[in-house]
Design a protein around this motif. Sequence first.
Motif, mmCIF file in Angstrom:
data_model
loop_
_atom_site.group_PDB
_atom_site.id
_atom_site.type_symbol
_atom_site.label_atom_id
_atom_site.label_comp_id
_atom_site.label_asym_id
_atom_site.label_seq_id
_atom_site.Cartn_x
_atom_site.Cartn_y
_atom_site.Cartn_z
ATOM 1 N N LYS A 183 0.838 -1.215 0.000
ATOM 2 C CA LYS A 183 0.000 0.000 0.000
ATOM 3 C C LYS A 183 0.874 1.266 0.000
ATOM 4 O O LYS A 183 1.952 1.244 -0.570
ATOM 5 N N HIS B 133 -8.403 -3.555 -6.000
ATOM 6 C CA HIS B 133 -8.348 -3.598 -4.539
ATOM 7 C C HIS B 133 -9.493 -2.773 -3.961
ATOM 8 O O HIS B 133 -9.859 -1.729 -4.520
ATOM 9 N N GLU C 61 -11.150 -10.849 -1.121
ATOM 10 C CA GLU C 61 -10.837 -10.053 0.053
ATOM 11 C C GLU C 61 -12.115 -9.441 0.618
ATOM 12 O O GLU C 61 -12.545 -8.369 0.165
ATOM 13 N N ALA D 127 -12.778 -7.558 6.457
ATOM 14 C CA ALA D 127 -11.633 -8.232 7.079
ATOM 15 C C ALA D 127 -10.308 -7.561 6.742
ATOM 16 O O ALA D 127 -9.262 -7.975 7.215
ATOM 17 N N ILE D 128 -10.356 -6.509 5.915
ATOM 18 C CA ILE D 128 -9.101 -5.873 5.481
ATOM 19 C C ILE D 128 -8.662 -4.824 6.490
ATOM 20 O O ILE D 128 -9.371 -3.855 6.736
ATOM 21 N N GLY D 129 -7.503 -5.057 7.076
ATOM 22 C CA GLY D 129 -6.914 -4.101 8.006
ATOM 23 C C GLY D 129 -7.699 -3.934 9.295
ATOM 24 O O GLY D 129 -7.468 -2.992 10.056
ATOM 25 N N GLY E 290 -7.218 -10.565 3.907
ATOM 26 C CA GLY E 290 -8.003 -9.950 4.983
ATOM 27 C C GLY E 290 -7.455 -10.383 6.323
ATOM 28 O O GLY E 290 -7.801 -11.457 6.812
ATOM 29 N N SER E 291 -6.534 -9.551 6.853
ATOM 30 C CA SER E 291 -5.945 -9.804 8.167
ATOM 31 C C SER E 291 -5.308 -11.188 8.309
ATOM 32 O O SER E 291 -5.418 -11.812 9.360
ATOM 33 N N LEU F 13 -3.200 -12.748 -0.111
ATOM 34 C CA LEU F 13 -2.780 -11.373 -0.387
ATOM 35 C C LEU F 13 -2.696 -10.711 0.984
ATOM 36 O O LEU F 13 -3.695 -10.630 1.710
ATOM 37 N N GLY G 234 -1.633 -7.648 3.615
ATOM 38 C CA GLY G 234 -1.411 -6.211 3.754
ATOM 39 C C GLY G 234 -0.422 -5.929 4.871
ATOM 40 O O GLY G 234 0.790 -6.064 4.711
ATOM 41 N N GLY G 235 -0.943 -5.577 6.041
ATOM 42 C CA GLY G 235 -0.117 -5.161 7.177
ATOM 43 C C GLY G 235 1.040 -6.104 7.490
ATOM 44 O O GLY G 235 2.179 -5.655 7.708
HETATM 45 C C1 PEP Z 1 -5.050 -6.030 1.732
HETATM 46 O O1 PEP Z 1 -5.027 -4.825 1.790
HETATM 47 O O2 PEP Z 1 -5.044 -6.585 0.622
HETATM 48 C C2 PEP Z 1 -5.067 -6.784 2.979
HETATM 49 C C3 PEP Z 1 -5.435 -8.033 2.931
HETATM 50 O O3 PEP Z 1 -4.718 -6.104 4.107
HETATM 51 P P1 PEP Z 1 -4.562 -6.717 5.595
HETATM 52 O O4 PEP Z 1 -3.770 -8.001 5.457
HETATM 53 O O5 PEP Z 1 -3.811 -5.676 6.364
HETATM 54 O O6 PEP Z 1 -5.927 -6.965 6.109
#
Ligand code: PEP
Length: 252
Positions: free
Chosen positions: A11, A97, A169, A173-175, A214-215, A234, A236-237
């Motif tokens: 990101k 996204h 995603e 559940a994202i972030g 998603g997390s 996939l 993110g954090g």
């Molecule tokens: C994402 O942004 O694609 C993602 C899955 O983020 P996170 O893992 O932080 O939830």
Amino acid sequence: MRTKIVAGNWKMNKTYKETKALVKELDHSIKDVTLSNTRVIIAPTFVNLQKASKMTRKSVIEVAAQNMHQLDSGAYTGEVSAPMIKAVHVNVVILGHSERREYFGETDALLAQKVDAALKNDLEVIFCFGEVLEDRKSGNHFKVVERQIKNALFHLDSEDWSKIILAYEPVWAIGTGETASPDQAQEMHAFIRELVAERYLSDVAEEVSILYGGSVKPGNAQEIFSKTDVDGGLIGGAALKVDDFMSIIKAI
Ligand code: PEP
């Protein structure tokens, strides 16, 4: 056999210097891991793509862009095109996204154009989609996901699908620290594979990698990845910390 993939979406994080440090550390750590039928992809920001691409030229790590414009060139201030991405030896792009959809108004129709532009320029696409919480609560999640996939991808020919990676995603559940349960992920991934099988030949559906996002964290990766139709994640954090990302890679 379907390819397994762990992809890190950085990101809008990491400066040039920080990107160099993280790529260097990742590349060093990944040398100790035996990857069988597994791809590892990182997606830094545009300004750092070329550096990350150069640094990983001899590495198993692949580099992806996080977005691109649907046209090859023109008067579109601030945008980056597929040929520009290819020119720095990057062969993968993330499209659709939820943050692009939510904050930048990207629609299914626009994403269909972006997918076409990516494929025309020989870029592989990690295509993201997923329902928001209200859709899940009202039981509309399958319908929403079906619409997103059909509208942006079902005009493609069977052969195009060798360049498509799907990433389910759920937006809730994202972030957020909240994850779909492994069973919820499996249920949706199986639904998606069936959808692709109905539209295309079943070998297209069998071959397409479907990632969950998603997390995903070191503590839940293994259970999610153990599901039959989950071919990776996939991230993110957790992709921003070498130890966490490496643990997730090892969990595949
Ligand atoms: C994402 O942004 O694609 C993602 C899955 O983020 P996170 O893992 O932080 O939830």
